[in-house]
Design an enzyme around this catalytic site. Structure first.
Site, short mmCIF file in Angstrom:
data_model
loop_
_atom_site.label_atom_id
_atom_site.label_comp_id
_atom_site.label_asym_id
_atom_site.label_seq_id
_atom_site.Cartn_x
_atom_site.Cartn_y
_atom_site.Cartn_z
CG HIS A 156 -2.16 -1.04 1.13
ND1 HIS A 156 -3.22 -0.58 0.81
CD2 HIS A 156 -2.22 -2.37 1.19
CE1 HIS A 156 -4.03 -1.74 0.53
NE2 HIS A 156 -3.30 -2.82 0.77
CG ASP A 363 0.28 8.99 1.11
OD1 ASP A 363 0.16 8.02 1.32
OD2 ASP A 363 -0.37 10.19 1.42
C1 GDG Z 1 -2.09 3.41 3.49
C2 GDG Z 1 -1.07 4.50 2.52
C3 GDG Z 1 -2.86 4.36 0.70
C4 GDG Z 1 -8.22 9.87 8.25
N1 GDG Z 1 -8.38 10.49 9.07
C5 GDG Z 1 -9.75 9.93 9.80
C6 GDG Z 1 -10.26 9.06 8.64
N2 GDG Z 1 -9.31 8.90 7.70
C7 GDG Z 1 -9.43 7.91 6.87
C8 GDG Z 1 -9.39 8.71 5.36
C9 GDG Z 1 -9.08 7.42 4.46
C10 GDG Z 1 -8.08 6.78 5.24
O1 GDG Z 1 -8.20 7.13 6.76
C11 GDG Z 1 -6.65 6.97 5.13
O2 GDG Z 1 -6.21 6.53 4.00
P1 GDG Z 1 -5.04 7.12 3.25
O3 GDG Z 1 -4.91 6.62 2.00
O4 GDG Z 1 -5.11 8.68 2.97
O5 GDG Z 1 -3.65 6.82 4.01
P2 GDG Z 1 -3.11 5.85 5.15
O6 GDG Z 1 -3.80 5.74 6.24
O7 GDG Z 1 -1.58 6.14 5.27
O8 GDG Z 1 -2.95 4.27 3.99
C12 GDG Z 1 -1.90 5.27 1.51
C13 GDG Z 1 -3.81 3.55 1.79
O9 GDG Z 1 -2.92 2.79 2.80
C14 GDG Z 1 -4.55 2.76 1.14
O10 GDG Z 1 -3.80 1.85 -0.07
O11 GDG Z 1 -3.61 5.11 0.07
O12 GDG Z 1 -0.68 5.79 0.33
O13 GDG Z 1 -0.23 5.13 3.31
O14 GDG Z 1 -9.98 6.82 4.37
O15 GDG Z 1 -10.97 9.29 5.42
N3 GDG Z 1 -11.31 8.42 9.16
C15 GDG Z 1 -12.13 8.94 9.86
N4 GDG Z 1 -11.68 10.07 10.84
C16 GDG Z 1 -10.49 10.49 10.68
O16 GDG Z 1 -10.18 11.44 11.63
N5 GDG Z 1 -13.31 8.51 10.15
#
Ligand code: GDG
Length: 454
Positions: A156, A363
């Site tokens: 990821h 990312d």
């Molecule tokens: C890894 C990779 C890749 C965030 N704050 C809150 C919240 N979130 C949710 C977001 C989103 C998820 O968490 C975060 O996903 P990301 O993709 O932005 O980042 P990572 O956690 O680092 O994920 C990344 C991912 O895996 C998938 O392959 O895209 O590059 O690092 O859904 O909305 N959700 C809630 N409250 C928050 O305060 N409910």
């Protein structure tokens, strides 16, 4: 029909759709798992010793099997090798990488313990889909226990070029372990190419197109961008705007433009640079004073790792500096919170925001950028400012793309977004929306599973 077995470090508790959860992986996969699927991983709990027998719970026809981690295993595997060696390395942060041989041994041992607990649950025709950097050696461990079915791995987070990967002391061993999978997946073509270069130059393996040939066996490497359930997210965003919560948000803004950022509190996400970018906007473009309010939601994460503790202290200080410098008696420019916000509220916040500021230093993909786009009202959409170094930038080319290290460029992009005509906002959003609705989480899962079925 063969059964799908998902293995990930963390397993979401059954039936938590829509619940507060700040992890991209669980969010993306939850809409895909069907009755009959087995999901295996760590419970999120520690115990004196790592458990050898999984605890199995059923929810919606899906079996969730989890084991607890022993405290020492947790320290070496999770805090140590996974999050203090691999995470910084694969985000190009060699200066933050900590490596200890005993942590790597713990990493291998926990992967062996995962395999030992999972193996009795496996049927020979199962297809096993393993997720993320915690579990790179799992195929090797399952093969050692005699499992002959198809096993795939998806990373990821980014992969790095050979000159960076080579700094990891067991670099060759890790590459060799990845070649025990049948399919290895990456978010973007760039990460895939970096992996192939490492396999060839550090691993010494023969690379043919996107395949790696190891002792006559072919390992297929693919790029498969993760997406979101865009129509679902758009729906919850639209519904959320009618809630009392979003009403209160609007009242608190008093017609000011909202700039929103939300992510785990992680050094890969570029928060200090972003705060500095916001400070430069206020310093260089004073016409926006009192006209803009930034909300940073940064859910606390990995607090046991020292680098995360110092990041938190740095952000507390920066937020205090900015508010101290620019606040007026009835205007506080930056609102900064480290609690998790419920998913429906987050979707509503995205929808009412004028700017989505998503500026990670690196990312794998970044789902927040895609969620922000899906949440917008097409008639009056907000503007996405996105880091060039997020995997999502390869698809979301109609965002305002910035170098996240350049706080002046971030400030200029914010100024451009605040001044942008409705027509341009609509045009950019329409193009972004097409991209986000095309590459969905369902497509991501289907592409990977089809490749794995061979
Ligand atoms: C890894 C990779 C890749 C965030 N704050 C809150 C919240 N979130 C949710 C977001 C989103 C998820 O968490 C975060 O996903 P990301 O993709 O932005 O980042 P990572 O956690 O680092 O994920 C990344 C991912 O895996 C998938 O392959 O895209 O590059 O690092 O859904 O909305 N959700 C809630 N409250 C928050 O305060 N409910």
């Amino acid at each position: 029909m063969s059964r799908l077995v998902i293995v990930s470090n963390r397993v979401p508790p059954p039936r938590t759709k829509g619940a507060a959860s700040a992890g991209g992986l669980a969010v993306a996969l939850q809409s895909f798992v069907e009755p009959g699927t087995l999901w295996f991983g760590w419970s999120g709990r520690t115990a004196p010793e790592t458990s050898s027998e999984p605890r199995i719970v059923e929810g919606g026809g899906v079996q969730y099997a989890t084991i607890d981690l022993g405290t020492q295993d947790y320290a070496r595997f999770y805090v140590g090798f996974a999050n203090s060696s691999l995470w910084p390395l694969l985000h190009f942060r060699l200066g933050l990488m900590r490596y200890r041989r005993e942590d790597f041994d713990g990493y291998l041992e926990v992967n062996a313990a995962f395999a030992a607990a999972l193996r009795p649950l496996l049927r020979e025709d199962d297809i096993v889909w393993v997720h993320d950097y915690h579990l790179m050696p799992l195929a090797t461990a399952l093969r050692a226990l005699g499992f002959r079915g198809r096993i795939g791995f998806f990373l990821h987070i980014p992969f790095v070029p050979p000159s960076v990967f080579d700094a990891l002391p067991p670099a060759r061993g890790v590459l060799k372990a990845l070649c025990d999978y049948d399919v290895v997946g990456f978010q973007t073509r760039t990460h895939l190419q970096d992996f192939l270069d490492c396999a060839s130059r550090i691993g010494g393996f023969e690379v043919e197109g996107d395949d790696i040939i190891v002792a006559g066996r072919r390992v297929r490497a693919i790029a498969d961008a993760i997406g979101i359930d865009a129509p679902g997210f758009a729906r919850i965003a639209q519904r959320s705007t009618g809630t009392a919560y979003i009403q209160r948000v609007r009242e608190s803004l008093i017609d000011r433009h909202l700039v929103i950022s939300a992510e785990r509190l992680d050094y890969s996400k570029g928060l200090p640079n972003r705060f500095e970018g916001f400070a430069r906007l206020l310093a260089r473009f004073p016409q926006h004073h009192r006209r803009v309010s930034m909300l940073q939601i940064a859910a606390r994460s990995r607090e046991e790792v020292a680098a995360y503790q110092s990041l938190r202290r740095e952000l507390d200080r920066l937020a205090g500096d900015i508010n101290g410098r620019f606040s007026q008696f009835d205007w506080v420019p930056l609102r900064y919170m480290t609690q998790t916000v419920a998913r429906t509220k987050l979707a509503g916040l995205f929808r009412v925001a004028r700017i989505g500021l998503v500026t990670p230093l690196r990312d794998g993909m970044n789902l927040v950028a895609k969620e922000f786009v899906a949440a917008q009202d097409p008639a009056d959409p907000g503007v996405l400012i996105l880091s060039r170094f997020a995997g999502a930038a390869e698809e979301l080319t109609d965002a305002l793309l910035v170098n996240p290290y350049d706080s002046d460029e971030i400030a200029e992009a914010m100024n451009t977004a605040l001044e942008m005509s409705l027509e341009e906002r609509q045009e950019r959003h329409a193009a972004l929306r097409r991209a986000v609705f095309e590459v969905t989480s369902a497509r991501y899962c289907n592409v990977f599973v089809d490749a794995l079925k061979g």
